[in-house]
Design a protein around this motif. Structure first.
Motif, short mmCIF file in Angstrom:
data_model
loop_
_atom_site.label_atom_id
_atom_site.label_comp_id
_atom_site.label_asym_id
_atom_site.label_seq_id
_atom_site.Cartn_x
_atom_site.Cartn_y
_atom_site.Cartn_z
N ARG A 1 0.86 -1.19 0.00
CA ARG A 1 0.00 0.00 0.00
C ARG A 1 0.90 1.24 0.00
O ARG A 1 2.04 1.19 0.46
CB ARG A 1 -0.90 -0.02 1.23
CG ARG A 1 -2.09 -0.95 1.07
CD ARG A 1 -3.09 -0.76 2.18
NE ARG A 1 -2.68 -1.46 3.39
CZ ARG A 1 -2.92 -2.74 3.62
NH1 ARG A 1 -3.57 -3.47 2.73
NH2 ARG A 1 -2.53 -3.31 4.72
N LEU A 2 0.38 2.31 -0.56
CA LEU A 2 1.17 3.53 -0.65
C LEU A 2 0.21 4.71 -0.63
O LEU A 2 -1.02 4.52 -0.60
CB LEU A 2 2.00 3.52 -1.94
CG LEU A 2 1.21 3.21 -3.22
CD1 LEU A 2 1.69 4.09 -4.34
CD2 LEU A 2 1.36 1.74 -3.56
N LYS A 3 0.77 5.90 -0.63
CA LYS A 3 -0.11 7.07 -0.60
C LYS A 3 -0.73 7.34 -1.96
O LYS A 3 -1.94 7.32 -2.13
CB LYS A 3 0.71 8.30 -0.17
CG LYS A 3 0.59 8.62 1.30
CD LYS A 3 0.80 10.12 1.54
CE LYS A 3 0.02 10.64 2.73
NZ LYS A 3 0.54 10.18 4.01
N ARG A 4 0.14 7.53 -2.93
CA ARG A 4 -0.38 7.82 -4.27
C ARG A 4 0.78 7.75 -5.24
O ARG A 4 1.81 8.39 -5.03
CB ARG A 4 -0.99 9.22 -4.31
CG ARG A 4 -1.64 9.58 -5.64
CD ARG A 4 -2.20 11.00 -5.58
NE ARG A 4 -3.17 11.23 -6.62
CZ ARG A 4 -2.84 11.51 -7.88
NH1 ARG A 4 -1.58 11.59 -8.25
NH2 ARG A 4 -3.79 11.72 -8.78
N ALA A 5 0.59 6.97 -6.30
CA ALA A 5 1.64 6.93 -7.32
C ALA A 5 0.97 7.01 -8.69
O ALA A 5 -0.13 6.49 -8.89
CB ALA A 5 2.43 5.63 -7.20
#
Ligand code: ADP
Ligand code: MG
Lengths: 787, 243
Positions: free
Chosen positions: A62-66
């Motif tokens: 999971r990540l913030k935004r890419a």
């Protein structure tokens, strides 16, 4: 038909009682084996096939935004076969049928077709049409729990806005085989929802057009998981990646694997023990049965039957008993196994889960019982056939009754002759007595084994929900809130007391080893949460530094006093160094514990709480609940009692069925052993007993002589069996995953009482059956013949 | 039978009237007893003679309450045993009857004394087991187990066991059948002594005709019926028997 085969059938019908009980022992052993092992293999292979078919991913991140362009960077990582990028976020579902809002996830689907990985299994309806806002698929378990159908609408709070989502289809997902919120250890299908929406209609709500915040990866065969995860972390780090994790740490899968590991212990060790015990008993009982035919064997030999013909005769006898027992066991095992597998579908949401009877499994069970029986019977038969017929036709030389130690001590002076018969018989036949005692002890031990899991679960429930968690309601916040917000909850009607808790998702790193986990921050004068170790003692939260679960420290290779690198996996993702100040031998979970103030200081954050724990007045709760639901920043509200009830309804049911089945088998085995012992004893002693009857002994009196011997065996067997059972339970518990549960084997008093009680009841039933035979003892017939 | 017969005047302990016993063997009926009438009188020594299969054991077993007749009556001192159930028969045996069989039927796990004590323990007015063993001449062997005793000695232990409860009647089925002549005489002497010294009413089955010479009464069975009853004036001592 040959006369010798006719003898076989007559023998079988004449020894009906013994044949039936021995057959039932075999059936119980085989059925236990088939049920348990079959349930486990069926679940294991269904799961594997399902994961394969739905292309369940190997790595998740999971990540913030890419931006979408990052996908090709991920695809070029060595060992990565396929990448599936998507948008996923938490949602709240204030559905009317629930008092507390359900929590859940919303996940994007590609605008056309299916996702490349973690594909859905549609059970009803169809995929949402592209471009239609608020159309979505819903997770099958949630739909079923709320009787939702295609076309229904559900209120969903998506990124702060309440929307009315229309259900176009109902689906199962390999990511949610065990439907539970990420932190849950209990399945919670009512309170956990997943919605899948087309990407183009979902992206604007999260400002994720042409971007993603969740990614799954499928590995090439032979690729290194660790290397891929490290490379993914490097790629995603600039985009707020919180660390890749494998299937092992995937919420649903880790529970499924954990359950399967538990079941594997039940499904491999226990059936072996059952089958082994049944085989042992079959061996002992049949060898005794054949010994009783001594004179007949001698006569057959005297009239010219060869040793192999005699051996074959008994092989046939065993085969008839063992094969019909096995057939019954296989049929019963298949029935129970499919019922149990069916029960698991309530629990694990696999589509098309079927119980399969592995022919290898069946042949193992049948061969083991056949072999054990044949060895026992043929060994006895050959031993007799090896004697010169003249000698064999006479009864076996009676044990030489000389003065024993007890005689010399004069111990017999104090007991009546009838009791002396009992004591002498036991004393002179130590091997026979010993084998009988061991046989009954095994039955006792199986009963102990049958209950060990439910005992462990009861203890776990008590430790977790009575000792460790003292709150009534758990309120989780969408984002960490100030202490003041927690205090405000106390003003709600019905809330007696509120306390904040901080939970920080972190990654512990030490010496190249790392582990994702969480640190729990406890308020200074906290009343509600405590840490309890396996010895059920409270472990105090250290003044400073972090206290780790002992197992976690072991995994990381740290000890008290070491400095540990801790990366925060939320907010500004700070990395700090913490001193390990103590260890807690907790029964389950892998986490860190700190004082809340220390935690805030270490991460340099304001006094915040991730959740609030409430003590409530249960009579007022109907008023508390709607108020809680109205608060804007609440992610979830959960009553402790709800979890307990649900857990009991699910797991406890499973356990109950498990231990009922095992107990039934164990009781059958106990009756089989005790009854056959009694019958063999009766055959060997019928002459003595008939003599006593002729001398004027009453039925009850001669029963006491025979059954006294049995009673002694049963009474000796109970403590031995309990000891063996405790030992086997330990072996079985050791098979469960120590990273999940580390429960000590603690058998409850009820288990001991239960094992002892059922065995004594089995003894009593056998005694009654034998008693009936005793009443029909042929006084004259016995006396007509020479001993 | 004459009125002068001494045995006639004695009280009847056991009597059988029109005793019939048939065994149903599938289709075939075996008539073991076909209407037997006989009396066993107090204190007498009765010998039951007959060929093998003539019904001797069947008769004795019914008289001793080990078996029940198909028809006819058995009366023990005025008490009708014909309709007694298993429990009543057990009590009858326990209180009044001592048995001795061809194959001694001792309990192998008990010593001679213990075998005797086994019965003394359930009797109302037993003699001491040691006295009973003395009576059969086995006092010194009281601590031996059956496997350590000869056949004749085992049979004497069986007699001691039967008489130790001071039974009203002593029933012996071929007590010498498994023994050689010399040992057989020893066992008969023991029975004679019990009958004389304790006054126990005794019935002995044998197919050995000379043994009849030591009896007060000889009953002969042929094919399930009494063919002859003989009351003897003079008894021969067992030691004087020859066969
Ligand atoms: N249990 C039985 N079933 C069938 N027939 C029997 C049984 N017992 C005895 N008989 C028959 O009754 C007859 C008398 O037997 P028994 O009283 O034992 O004779 P004896 O003791 O004089 O040799 C015999 O023909 C025998 O075969
Ligand atoms: Mg006979």
């Amino acid at each position: 038909m040959d006369v010798i085969n006719r003898k076989l059938l007559r023998d079988l019908s004449q020894m009906r009682g013994q044949v039936i009980t021995i057959g039932l022992v075999v059936a119980a052993g085989v059925a236990a084996y088939v049920t348990l092992q079959g349930t486990w293999t069926s679940l294991e292979s269904s799961k594997t096939a399902y994961y394969e078919r739905q292309r369940f991913a190997d790595v998740f991140a999971r990540l913030k935004r890419a931006p979408r362009s990052v996908v090709s960077d991920l695809e070029s990582i060595d060992g990565v076969a396929e990448v599936d990028a998507r948008i996923a976020d938490a949602v709240m579902v204030p559905i009317k049928t629930l008092r507390e809002p359900a929590s859940g996830l919303i996940v994007s689907l590609p605008d056309y077709g299916s996702p490349r990985l973690n594909q859905l299994h549609l059970v009803a309806g169809s995929m949402p049409e592209p471009g239609r806002p608020d159309d979505a698929l819903v997770l099958e378990s949630f739909a079923r729990a709320h009787s939702l159908e295609v076309g229904d609408t559900v209120p969903v709070v998506i990124n702060g806005t309440i929307r009315s989502v229309r259900i176009t289809g109902i689906a199962m997902s390999p990511e949610h085989v065990f439907p539970a919120p990420t932190t849950g250890i209990f399945s919670d299908e009512k309170r956990f929802a997943v919605f899948w929406m087309r990407e183009s209609v979902m992206a604007p709500a999260f400002d994720m057009t042409n971007a993603f915040n969740d990614v799954s990866v499928r590995l090439q065969p032979g690729a290194s998981l660790d290397a891929v995860m490290a490379a993914m972390d490097r790629v995603l780090d600039p985009y707020g990646g919180v660390g890749a994790f494998g299937r092992k740490d995937q919420a649903s899968n880790s529970i499924v694997e954990g359950e399967l590991t538990q079941l594997k212990a039940m499904g491999t060790v226990a059936p072996m023990i059952f089958l082994g015990v049944a085989a042992f008993l079959l061996n002992v009982v049949l060898s005794r049965l054949v010994l009783l035919q001594r004179a007949q064997i001698a006569t057959l030999k005297a009239v010219g039957y060869g040793k192999s013909a005699i051996g074959l005769h008994y092989v046939k006898l065993v085969c008839l008993i063992a094969l019909s027992g096995s057939a019954l066991g296989i049929a019963g095992g298949a029935y129970l196994g499919s019922a149990m597998t069916e029960m698991y579908t309530q629990y694990f949401r696999f589509p098309l889960l079927a119980f399969e009877l592995d022919p290898r499994l069946v042949s193992v069970a049948v061969s083991v019982s056949l072999l054990a029986g044949i060895v026992g019977a043929v060994a006895s038969a050959t031993r007799i056939a090896n004697l010169p017929p003249a000698e064999a036709m006479r009864p076996a030389a009676p044990p030489t009754y000389g003065s024993s130690l007890l005689d010399k001590l004069g111990a017999y002076r104090f007991i009546a002759p009838a009791a002396r018969m009992v004591v002498r018989e036991i004393e002179r036949q130590p091997l026979r007595t010993g084998l009988s005692v061991i046989g009954i002890a095994f039955a006792v031990s199986i009963m102990v084994l049958a209950r060990v899991s439910s005992d462990a679960m009861a203890m776990l429930l008590d430790m977790q929900f009575q000792q460790a968690w003292k709150e009534d309601v758990m309120v989780s916040f969408l984002d960490p809130l100030s202490d003041g917000a927690v205090r405000e909850l106390e003003h709600l009607p019905g809330v007696l007391y509120a306390e904040g808790m901080r939970m920080v998702p972190v990654r512990f790193v030490h010496d190249g080893r790392k582990r994702e986990s969480a640190i729990l921050g406890y308020p200074e004068d906290g009343q509600l949460r405590r840490v309890i170790d396996v010895e059920r003692r409270e472990v105090p939260i250290p003044e400073s530094g972090v206290m780790l679960t002992a197992k976690l420290a072991e995994i990381l290779g740290v000890s008290v006093g070491d400095e540990l690198r801790v990366e925060m996996l939320e907010g500004d993702r700070k990395t700090v160094s913490l001193r390990v100040s103590s260890l807690a031998a907790e029964p389950f979970g892998l986490q860190g514990h700190m004082r809340m103030s220390e935690l805030h200081r270490a991460f340099g954050e304001e006094a915040t709480a991730s959740m609030a724990l409430l003590r409530i007045d249960p009579r007022e709760y109907t008023r508390t609940e709607p108020k809680l639901k109205e608060l804007p920043k609440i992610g979830g509200v959960l009553r402790k009692q709800t979890i307990i009830d649900q857990f009991k309804a699910q797991s406890a049911d499973m356990m109950l069925v498990f231990s009922l089945i095992l107990t039934l088998f164990a009781a059958t085995i106990a009756v089989g052993v005790v009854y056959n012992n009694a019958r063999v004893a009766l055959s060997m002693r019928s002459r003595d007993l008939a003599s006593l009857r002729v001398l004027g002994f009453r039925r009850g009196e001669i029963s006491a002589v025979l059954l006294g011997e049995l009673a002694v065996q049963v009474l000796l067997a109970i403590p031995i069996g309990i000891a063996i059972g405790a030992w086997m339970s330990k072996a079985m518990m050791n098979m469960s995953d120590p990273e999940q549960y580390r429960l000590p084997v603690m058998l409850s008093t009820e288990t001991y009482a239960y094992a002892a009680g059922v065995t004594m009841a089995a003894g009593l039933v056998s005694a009654l059956l034998v008693r009936r035979k005793l009443d029909k003892l042929d006084l004259i017939g016995v006396l007509k013949t020479r001993e | 039978m004459t009125a002068a017969d001494p045995a006639q005047s004695e009280e009847v302990v056991l009597s059988a009237r029109e005793l019939v016993k048939t065994y149903q063997m599938g289709e075939v009926k075996v008539h073991a007893l076909r209407g037997v009438d006989m009396n066993l009188r107090s204190g007498e020594f009765l010998v039951l003679l007959g060929a093998s299969g003539s019904g001797k054991s069947t008769l004795l077993n019914i008289l001793g309450g080990l078996d029940t007749a198909t028809s006819g009556t058995v009366v023990y001192r005025g008490q009708d045993l014909t309709k007694a159930d298993d429990e009543e028969l057990t009590e009858f045996r326990r209180a009044h009857v001592g048995f001795v069989f061809q194959f001694y039927n001792l309990i192998p796990s008990l010593t001679a004394e213990e075998n005797v004590r086994l019965v003394a323990d359930i009797a109302d007015n037993p003699m001491s087991p040691v006295d009973a063993l003395e009576l059969v001449g086995l006092g010194p062997r009281k601590d031996h187990f059956p496997s350590q005793l000869s056949g004749g000695e085992q049979q004497r232990v069986a007699i001691a066991r039967a008489v130790c409860k001071q039974p009203d009647v002593l029933l012996c089925d071929e007590p010498t059948g498994a023994l050689d002549f010399r040992t057989g005489i020893l066992v008969l002497e023991t029975l004679e002594r019990v009958n004389r010294e304790l006054g126990t009413t005794t019935a002995v089955i044998t197919h050995n005709v000379p043994i009849a010479q030591m009896a007060n009464t000889v009953v002969e069975l042929v094919d399930g019926q009494v063919s002859k009853v003989e009351h003897r004036e003079t008894k021969l001592p067992a030691s004087g028997l020859r066969w």
